[in-house]
Design a protein around this motif. Structure first.
Motif, PDB file in Angstrom:
ATOM      1  N   ASP A 269       0.829  -1.205   0.000  1.00  0.00           N
ATOM      2  CA  ASP A 269       0.000   0.000   0.000  1.00  0.00           C
ATOM      3  C   ASP A 269       0.867   1.260   0.000  1.00  0.00           C
ATOM      4  O   ASP A 269       0.584   2.227  -0.712  1.00  0.00           O
ATOM      5  CB  ASP A 269      -0.905   0.030   1.237  1.00  0.00           C
ATOM      6  N   LYS A 270       1.918   1.213   0.816  1.00  0.00           N
ATOM      7  CA  LYS A 270       2.835   2.347   0.926  1.00  0.00           C
ATOM      8  C   LYS A 270       4.244   1.850   0.638  1.00  0.00           C
ATOM      9  O   LYS A 270       4.741   0.946   1.307  1.00  0.00           O
ATOM     10  CB  LYS A 270       2.766   2.971   2.321  1.00  0.00           C
ATOM     11  N   ALA A 271       4.878   2.437  -0.373  1.00  0.00           N
ATOM     12  CA  ALA A 271       6.204   1.989  -0.767  1.00  0.00           C
ATOM     13  C   ALA A 271       7.241   2.327   0.294  1.00  0.00           C
ATOM     14  O   ALA A 271       7.066   3.253   1.093  1.00  0.00           O
ATOM     15  CB  ALA A 271       6.594   2.627  -2.098  1.00  0.00           C
ATOM     16  N   ASP A 272       8.317   1.546   0.306  1.00  0.00           N
ATOM     17  CA  ASP A 272       9.400   1.759   1.258  1.00  0.00           C
ATOM     18  C   ASP A 272      10.422   2.780   0.743  1.00  0.00           C
ATOM     19  O   ASP A 272      10.652   2.904  -0.467  1.00  0.00           O
ATOM     20  CB  ASP A 272      10.139   0.438   1.522  1.00  0.00           C
ATOM     21  N   ALA A 273      11.029   3.499   1.640  1.00  0.00           N
ATOM     22  CA  ALA A 273      12.271   4.255   1.438  1.00  0.00           C
ATOM     23  C   ALA A 273      12.348   5.061   0.141  1.00  0.00           C
ATOM     24  O   ALA A 273      13.211   4.832  -0.695  1.00  0.00           O
ATOM     25  CB  ALA A 273      13.446   3.292   1.508  1.00  0.00           C
ATOM     26  N   GLY A 274      11.436   6.001  -0.022  1.00  0.00           N
ATOM     27  CA  GLY A 274      11.532   6.925  -1.149  1.00  0.00           C
ATOM     28  C   GLY A 274      11.072   6.387  -2.488  1.00  0.00           C
ATOM     29  O   GLY A 274      11.164   7.076  -3.511  1.00  0.00           O
ATOM     30  N   MET A 275      10.576   5.167  -2.525  1.00  0.00           N
ATOM     31  CA  MET A 275      10.057   4.605  -3.768  1.00  0.00           C
ATOM     32  C   MET A 275       8.570   4.940  -3.911  1.00  0.00           C
ATOM     33  O   MET A 275       7.927   5.365  -2.954  1.00  0.00           O
ATOM     34  CB  MET A 275      10.273   3.089  -3.787  1.00  0.00           C
ATOM     35  N   ARG A 276       8.034   4.742  -5.103  1.00  0.00           N
ATOM     36  CA  ARG A 276       6.605   4.965  -5.340  1.00  0.00           C
ATOM     37  C   ARG A 276       5.867   3.641  -5.301  1.00  0.00           C
ATOM     38  O   ARG A 276       6.352   2.618  -5.812  1.00  0.00           O
ATOM     39  CB  ARG A 276       6.392   5.648  -6.688  1.00  0.00           C
ATOM     40  N   ALA A 277       4.691   3.657  -4.692  1.00  0.00           N
ATOM     41  CA  ALA A 277       3.885   2.438  -4.606  1.00  0.00           C
ATOM     42  C   ALA A 277       3.391   2.032  -5.983  1.00  0.00           C
ATOM     43  O   ALA A 277       3.048   2.872  -6.820  1.00  0.00           O
ATOM     44  CB  ALA A 277       2.708   2.653  -3.661  1.00  0.00           C
ATOM     45  N   VAL A 278       3.347   0.726  -6.220  1.00  0.00           N
ATOM     46  CA  VAL A 278       2.865   0.175  -7.483  1.00  0.00           C
ATOM     47  C   VAL A 278       1.381  -0.156  -7.344  1.00  0.00           C
ATOM     48  O   VAL A 278       1.010  -0.964  -6.485  1.00  0.00           O
ATOM     49  CB  VAL A 278       3.655  -1.092  -7.867  1.00  0.00           C
ATOM     50  N   PRO A 279       0.521   0.465  -8.147  1.00  0.00           N
ATOM     51  CA  PRO A 279      -0.921   0.204  -8.016  1.00  0.00           C
ATOM     52  C   PRO A 279      -1.273  -1.244  -8.349  1.00  0.00           C
ATOM     53  O   PRO A 279      -0.628  -1.883  -9.189  1.00  0.00           O
ATOM     54  CB  PRO A 279      -1.546   1.165  -9.041  1.00  0.00           C
ATOM     55  N   ALA A 280      -2.290  -1.747  -7.680  1.00  0.00           N
ATOM     56  CA  ALA A 280      -2.805  -3.071  -8.012  1.00  0.00           C
ATOM     57  C   ALA A 280      -3.461  -3.022  -9.378  1.00  0.00           C
ATOM     58  O   ALA A 280      -3.943  -1.986  -9.822  1.00  0.00           O
ATOM     59  CB  ALA A 280      -3.820  -3.522  -6.955  1.00  0.00           C
ATOM     60  N   ARG A 281      -3.474  -4.137 -10.047  1.00  0.00           N
ATOM     61  CA  ARG A 281      -4.095  -4.173 -11.366  1.00  0.00           C
ATOM     62  C   ARG A 281      -5.088  -5.324 -11.449  1.00  0.00           C
ATOM     63  O   ARG A 281      -5.057  -6.251 -10.625  1.00  0.00           O
ATOM     64  CB  ARG A 281      -3.040  -4.329 -12.448  1.00  0.00           C
ATOM     65  N   ALA A 282      -5.931  -5.251 -12.459  1.00  0.00           N
ATOM     66  CA  ALA A 282      -6.949  -6.282 -12.649  1.00  0.00           C
ATOM     67  C   ALA A 282      -6.290  -7.583 -13.090  1.00  0.00           C
ATOM     68  O   ALA A 282      -5.226  -7.574 -13.699  1.00  0.00           O
ATOM     69  CB  ALA A 282      -7.966  -5.829 -13.693  1.00  0.00           C
ATOM     70  N   PRO A 283      -6.932  -8.731 -12.798  1.00  0.00           N
ATOM     71  CA  PRO A 283      -6.350 -10.011 -13.214  1.00  0.00           C
ATOM     72  C   PRO A 283      -6.347 -10.164 -14.718  1.00  0.00           C
ATOM     73  O   PRO A 283      -7.095  -9.502 -15.441  1.00  0.00           O
ATOM     74  CB  PRO A 283      -7.286 -11.046 -12.555  1.00  0.00           C
TER      75      PRO A 283
END
Length: 266
Positions: free
Chosen positions: A191-205
């Motif tokens: 949900d929240k990226a670590d250490a200055g990175m951007r979170a990757v959104p979930a995608r549809a199957p």
């Protein structure tokens, strides 16, 4: 049948008529079937989008209660605990139109298996020196559950010959040769990226998006209905030519049976 339309009773026209009567319903059926497949994909896409949106607000559930991954669990929030182990990079991933890479770390759980966790995204070329180290000690992660990727689907490249420490697809089939752990057939994006990175959104199957396959179904729908119209058009065209020929023959402009016309001797 009287007049010029008596030819419709000939064996040749019986065959033509039977073909037309069978071809048109078949084309309509196939077109309707392809249309239903397209509509089903649209519905799956809408349901997956709504599920992903709802999943961001729901309470996280234990990972084991959401396995195995299927269309009903993809995108749902899960939580898992363990210790981070091997770390890999996933190159060639885009986020908001920019090219970069994922930082993928294996979370070794108490169940004896490792869960691939995408801790975040960084722009540019994949470089292990730029990837932040994973937190040490016991951690609990929360994020969206995702199904293993298949190379070639959803923009996942089937790259070969990657440098050590990199993988093209996030899947147990690919990772089993790269890490010394038993793996879950799933992965999680935080949900929240670590250490200055951007979170990757979930995608549809896979198979629920409005992708090329969906629009192929729509294209096939048009082709089948066009073919049905073409069959009707050709039938009327043949009918018109035959009627004109019969009228010309009745007026003596052409012989009624050209194959029986006597050949003049020299």
């Amino acid at each position: 049948m009287e007049g010029v339309y008596r030819f419709l009773l000939t064996p040749r026209w019986w065959g033509i008529n039977v073909f037309v009567l069978l071809a048109i319903p078949f084309c309509v059926f196939m077109g309707s079937w392809q249309l239903s497949r397209f509509e089903g994909r649209v519905q799956d896409h809408r349901a997956a989008t709504e599920q992903a949106a709802a999943g961001r607000d729901e309470a996280a559930r234990p990972l084991r209660s959401m396995l195995p991954v299927d269309k009903s669990t993809v995108g749902r929030r899960v939580t898992a605990s363990g210790r981070y182990g091997e770390q890999l990079l996933v190159p060639g991933r885009e986020l908001d139109g920019k090219r970069g890479f994922y930082v993928l770390t294996l979370l070794r759980t108490d169940a004896g298996r490792a869960l691939p966790v995408v801790r975040g995204w960084l722009p540019g070329t994949a470089d292990s020196a730029r990837a932040p180290a994973a937190p040490a000690g016991e951690v609990t992660v929360t994020g969206a559950l995702q199904a293993s990727e298949t190379p070639g689907d959803n923009g996942v490249a089937a790259q070969g010959g990657l440098p050590a420490g990199q993988t093209a697809a996030i899947s147990s089939a690919s990772l089993v040769n790269l890490v010394p752990y038993r793996l879950y057939d799933a992965w999680v994006t935080l949900d929240k990226a670590d250490a200055g990175m951007r979170a990757v959104p979930a995608r549809a199957p896979d198979g629920t998006g409005l992708d090329l396959k969906a629009f192929q179904n729509l294209g096939y729908t048009g082709e089948w209905f066009v073919f049905a119209g073409f069959v009707v058009f050709m039938w009327f065209r043949l009918l018109r030519r035959e009627v004109e020929f019969q009228r010309d023959a009745a007026l003596g402009l052409v012989p009624e049976n050209p194959q029986q016309t006597p050949v003049a001797s020299g």
